[in-house]
Scaffold this motif. Structure first.
Motif: not given
Length: 187
Positions: A1-9
């Motif tokens: 989930m952290t990688l998704l947050v990084a990519a979206v941000a």
């Protein structure tokens, strides 16, 4: 989930309001200035600067709100990547602004007390310095305020929260500042 947050941000941060605004006006502000609020102010005036700054603050807030919903302990990841996206936008040849506005937006959600107190300290330094000392010292008000606000911001963050967010966003801004200093024509 952290990688998704990084990519979206990062992708949210890459939406540079200043570049989009200047292109809508028939130019690319980066040909003459940085695409953040101050560059837009210099090129297009105060109304455009307020609009661009508000949109850039909003993207920082949105990135942290998304992170808070998905991984509440990793708002610093969103802060880091929204600022990196603003500084090095994927959609605009990795050539963006300095990162102040998205950091403000991120801290507005992640650490509002820290942000408010730090801004208060910055204003308390900026106003008297600008009126009483700037002509004598001959140093722009922003670095002077930053020299006082950054350490006090870290003290406030240790007390009221947001240390990781402040360090993550500040680190991304420091990287961009170093890049601009070392490569003024390429940035």
């Amino acid at each position: 989930m952290t990688l998704l947050v990084a990519a979206v941000a990062y992708l949210i941060g890459s939406l540079s309001a200043g570049i989009l605004y200047s292109r809508a006006r028939g130019h690319d502000v980066r040909d003459r200035d940085l695409p953040g609020g101050s560059g837009i102010y210099r090129q297009y005036g105060p109304g455009a600067a307020v609009l661009v700054s508000a949109l850039d603050i909003l993207k920082g807030a949105v990135a942290v709100l998304i992170a808070r919903a998905l991984t509440p302990d990793a708002t610093w990841v969103a802060t880091l990547f929204v600022v990196l996206g603003h500084c090095y936008p994927a959609y605009f040849r990795l050539n963006g602004g300095g990162g102040i506005a998205p950091l403000l937006g991120a801290l507005l959600i992640a650490a509002p007390a820290t942000l408010g107190l730090t801004l208060l300290v910055a204003l308390l330094v900026m106003v008297p310095y600008k009126w009483l000392l700037q002509r004598t010292v001959r140093l722009n008000v922003v670095p002077v305020a930053a020299a006082v606000a950054v350490p006090t911001g870290l003290l406030f963050a240790a007390r009221y929260g947001g240390t990781a967010d402040l360090l993550a966003g500040g680190g991304a801004m420091l990287l961009r500042a170093a890049h601009l200093l070392l490569n003024p024509r390429k940035a």
